[in-house]
Design a protein around this motif. Sequence first.
Motif, PDB file in Angstrom:
ATOM      1  N   LEU A  51       0.861  -1.182   0.000  1.00 11.19           N
ATOM      2  CA  LEU A  51       0.000   0.000   0.000  1.00 11.19           C
ATOM      3  C   LEU A  51       0.899   1.234   0.000  1.00 11.19           C
ATOM      4  O   LEU A  51       1.928   1.243   0.666  1.00 11.19           O
ATOM      5  CB  LEU A  51      -0.854   0.034   1.268  1.00 11.19           C
ATOM      6  CG  LEU A  51      -2.048  -0.898   1.343  1.00 11.19           C
ATOM      7  CD1 LEU A  51      -2.870  -0.559   2.578  1.00 11.19           C
ATOM      8  CD2 LEU A  51      -2.925  -0.809   0.097  1.00 11.19           C
ATOM      9  N   HIS A  52       0.526   2.220  -0.761  1.00 11.82           N
ATOM     10  CA  HIS A  52       1.286   3.472  -0.716  1.00 11.82           C
ATOM     11  C   HIS A  52       0.308   4.641  -0.745  1.00 11.82           C
ATOM     12  O   HIS A  52      -0.898   4.432  -0.962  1.00 11.82           O
ATOM     13  CB  HIS A  52       2.353   3.528  -1.818  1.00 11.82           C
ATOM     14  CG  HIS A  52       1.819   3.365  -3.200  1.00 11.82           C
ATOM     15  ND1 HIS A  52       1.299   4.390  -3.924  1.00 11.82           N
ATOM     16  CD2 HIS A  52       1.685   2.266  -3.963  1.00 11.82           C
ATOM     17  CE1 HIS A  52       0.896   3.935  -5.089  1.00 11.82           C
ATOM     18  NE2 HIS A  52       1.118   2.649  -5.138  1.00 11.82           N
ATOM     19  N   PRO A 102       3.506 -14.915   4.742  1.00 12.89           N
ATOM     20  CA  PRO A 102       4.371 -14.295   3.729  1.00 12.89           C
ATOM     21  C   PRO A 102       3.890 -12.882   3.399  1.00 12.89           C
ATOM     22  O   PRO A 102       2.684 -12.605   3.447  1.00 12.89           O
ATOM     23  CB  PRO A 102       4.222 -15.219   2.514  1.00 12.89           C
ATOM     24  CG  PRO A 102       3.755 -16.513   3.065  1.00 12.89           C
ATOM     25  CD  PRO A 102       2.911 -16.177   4.262  1.00 12.89           C
ATOM     26  N   SER A 103       4.834 -12.021   3.041  1.00 11.73           N
ATOM     27  CA  SER A 103       4.457 -10.626   2.768  1.00 11.73           C
ATOM     28  C   SER A 103       3.498 -10.522   1.583  1.00 11.73           C
ATOM     29  O   SER A 103       2.686  -9.604   1.523  1.00 11.73           O
ATOM     30  CB  SER A 103       5.699  -9.758   2.550  1.00 11.73           C
ATOM     31  OG  SER A 103       6.521 -10.341   1.574  1.00 11.73           O
ATOM     32  N   SER A 104       3.548 -11.476   0.651  1.00 13.69           N
ATOM     33  CA  SER A 104       2.614 -11.418  -0.492  1.00 13.69           C
ATOM     34  C   SER A 104       1.170 -11.605  -0.008  1.00 13.69           C
ATOM     35  O   SER A 104       0.254 -10.951  -0.515  1.00 13.69           O
ATOM     36  CB  SER A 104       2.961 -12.478  -1.539  1.00 13.69           C
ATOM     37  OG  SER A 104       2.844 -13.780  -0.983  1.00 13.69           O
ATOM     38  N   TRP A 108      -1.879  -8.917  -0.185  1.00 17.02           N
ATOM     39  CA  TRP A 108      -3.233  -9.242  -0.699  1.00 17.02           C
ATOM     40  C   TRP A 108      -4.288  -8.774   0.301  1.00 17.02           C
ATOM     41  O   TRP A 108      -5.283  -8.134  -0.079  1.00 17.02           O
ATOM     42  CB  TRP A 108      -3.329 -10.747  -0.966  1.00 17.02           C
ATOM     43  CG  TRP A 108      -4.670 -11.198  -1.451  1.00 17.02           C
ATOM     44  CD1 TRP A 108      -5.138 -11.164  -2.729  1.00 17.02           C
ATOM     45  CD2 TRP A 108      -5.739 -11.754  -0.648  1.00 17.02           C
ATOM     46  NE1 TRP A 108      -6.432 -11.661  -2.778  1.00 17.02           N
ATOM     47  CE2 TRP A 108      -6.825 -12.038  -1.510  1.00 17.02           C
ATOM     48  CE3 TRP A 108      -5.885 -12.045   0.711  1.00 17.02           C
ATOM     49  CZ2 TRP A 108      -8.032 -12.582  -1.065  1.00 17.02           C
ATOM     50  CZ3 TRP A 108      -7.080 -12.585   1.159  1.00 17.02           C
ATOM     51  CH2 TRP A 108      -8.135 -12.850   0.271  1.00 17.02           C
ATOM     52  N   ILE A 109      -4.059  -9.075   1.584  1.00 14.50           N
ATOM     53  CA  ILE A 109      -5.019  -8.654   2.621  1.00 14.50           C
ATOM     54  C   ILE A 109      -5.161  -7.130   2.616  1.00 14.50           C
ATOM     55  O   ILE A 109      -6.265  -6.586   2.698  1.00 14.50           O
ATOM     56  CB  ILE A 109      -4.577  -9.187   4.003  1.00 14.50           C
ATOM     57  CG1 ILE A 109      -4.818 -10.700   4.080  1.00 14.50           C
ATOM     58  CG2 ILE A 109      -5.316  -8.469   5.143  1.00 14.50           C
ATOM     59  CD1 ILE A 109      -4.298 -11.380   5.329  1.00 14.50           C
ATOM     60  N   ALA A 162      -8.901 -13.799  13.108  1.00 16.23           N
ATOM     61  CA  ALA A 162      -9.378 -12.497  13.598  1.00 16.23           C
ATOM     62  C   ALA A 162      -9.620 -11.535  12.438  1.00 16.23           C
ATOM     63  O   ALA A 162     -10.672 -10.898  12.347  1.00 16.23           O
ATOM     64  CB  ALA A 162      -8.363 -11.904  14.573  1.00 16.23           C
ATOM     65  N   PHE A 163      -8.666 -11.457  11.532  1.00 14.32           N
ATOM     66  CA  PHE A 163      -8.793 -10.416  10.519  1.00 14.32           C
ATOM     67  C   PHE A 163      -9.828 -10.748   9.449  1.00 14.32           C
ATOM     68  O   PHE A 163     -10.642  -9.903   9.067  1.00 14.32           O
ATOM     69  CB  PHE A 163      -7.454 -10.045   9.870  1.00 14.32           C
ATOM     70  CG  PHE A 163      -7.605  -8.748   9.150  1.00 14.32           C
ATOM     71  CD1 PHE A 163      -7.701  -7.564   9.859  1.00 14.32           C
ATOM     72  CD2 PHE A 163      -7.810  -8.716   7.781  1.00 14.32           C
ATOM     73  CE1 PHE A 163      -7.953  -6.354   9.219  1.00 14.32           C
ATOM     74  CE2 PHE A 163      -8.057  -7.521   7.128  1.00 14.32           C
ATOM     75  CZ  PHE A 163      -8.122  -6.334   7.852  1.00 14.32           C
ATOM     76  N   LEU A 164      -9.820 -12.000   8.986  1.00 14.66           N
ATOM     77  CA  LEU A 164     -10.818 -12.365   7.972  1.00 14.66           C
ATOM     78  C   LEU A 164     -12.218 -12.327   8.602  1.00 14.66           C
ATOM     79  O   LEU A 164     -13.200 -11.988   7.936  1.00 14.66           O
ATOM     80  CB  LEU A 164     -10.489 -13.724   7.350  1.00 14.66           C
ATOM     81  CG  LEU A 164      -9.132 -13.755   6.601  1.00 14.66           C
ATOM     82  CD1 LEU A 164      -8.855 -15.153   6.062  1.00 14.66           C
ATOM     83  CD2 LEU A 164      -9.060 -12.739   5.465  1.00 14.66           C
ATOM     84  N   GLY A 165     -12.290 -12.629   9.897  1.00 13.80           N
ATOM     85  CA  GLY A 165     -13.555 -12.511  10.630  1.00 13.80           C
ATOM     86  C   GLY A 165     -14.034 -11.063  10.643  1.00 13.80           C
ATOM     87  O   GLY A 165     -15.224 -10.787  10.468  1.00 13.80           O
ATOM     88  N   PHE A 166     -13.111 -10.141  10.834  1.00 11.76           N
ATOM     89  CA  PHE A 166     -13.441  -8.704  10.793  1.00 11.76           C
ATOM     90  C   PHE A 166     -14.087  -8.333   9.448  1.00 11.76           C
ATOM     91  O   PHE A 166     -14.995  -7.510   9.382  1.00 11.76           O
ATOM     92  CB  PHE A 166     -12.147  -7.906  11.038  1.00 11.76           C
ATOM     93  CG  PHE A 166     -12.228  -6.443  10.728  1.00 11.76           C
ATOM     94  CD1 PHE A 166     -12.799  -5.556  11.633  1.00 11.76           C
ATOM     95  CD2 PHE A 166     -11.723  -5.934   9.535  1.00 11.76           C
ATOM     96  CE1 PHE A 166     -12.868  -4.193  11.354  1.00 11.76           C
ATOM     97  CE2 PHE A 166     -11.787  -4.577   9.246  1.00 11.76           C
ATOM     98  CZ  PHE A 166     -12.367  -3.708  10.160  1.00 11.76           C
TER      99      PHE A 166
END
Length: 200
Positions: A51-52, A102-104, A108-109, A162-166
Amino acid sequence: MKHILHLISSIQGNESYSLKLGKAIIEKIQDKYPNSTVEEFNLTDIQIPHLHPEVLRTFFIPEDQLTPQDKESIGFSDQAVKQLLAADIIVIGAPLYNFTIPSSLKAWIDHITRAGITFGYGENGPVGKVTEKKVYVAMSSGGIYSEGPGKTNDFVVPYLKAFLGFLGMTDLTAYRVEGLKVPGVKENAMKKAIESIEID
Ligand SMILES: Cc1cc2nc3c(=O)[nH]c(=O)nc-3n(C[C@H](O)[C@H](O)[C@H](O)COP(=O)(O)O)c2cc1C
């Protein structure tokens, strides 16, 4: 019949255990739902941009005001969101790298997390908009993190849950092929992981 999105984030090509485990999960999904379609997205085939500022700014511009340049800036994000929303089942290959994903996969997230599109805020706090999906995580690791001393450093599955649940993807099941660097464990790790798969 379901549409399955298979995300691959290992850098180890066909040798990858998370890839093999993901494929084993998909095979079992297809046994349960014959004729399901599979869309593979290998996140390491492309350089997903971090992200930038330009991308973040563009995320908040109303669609009818986007310039061609803005559309290009969020082109990857728009495409990734569309692909995610079209899937019934998402199988996420999540190898453990340096205690995390992984950072990829993180990139994506970052791109599928869009205010007003994949999540929003209601009177009672955040509201995930990516609903009615089933998520399977195929996690691979050199060590053992599901139990024993490694459990304090078990961040990948709790984070994804947690995050995909969000974002609304609350129905997540994780399978692990673990101990791949541990003598006496690694020999049987893949067999044990595949045997643990149950599709609901
Ligand atoms: C860059 C890198 C970092 C890794 N970091 C860890 C780690 O922190 N903990 C661990 O148990 N294994 C670690 N490993 C081992 C991997 O989790 C293991 O090789 C696993 O099989 C990788 O998944 P893959 O086969 O799908 O690529 C690391 C491997 C690589 C390549």
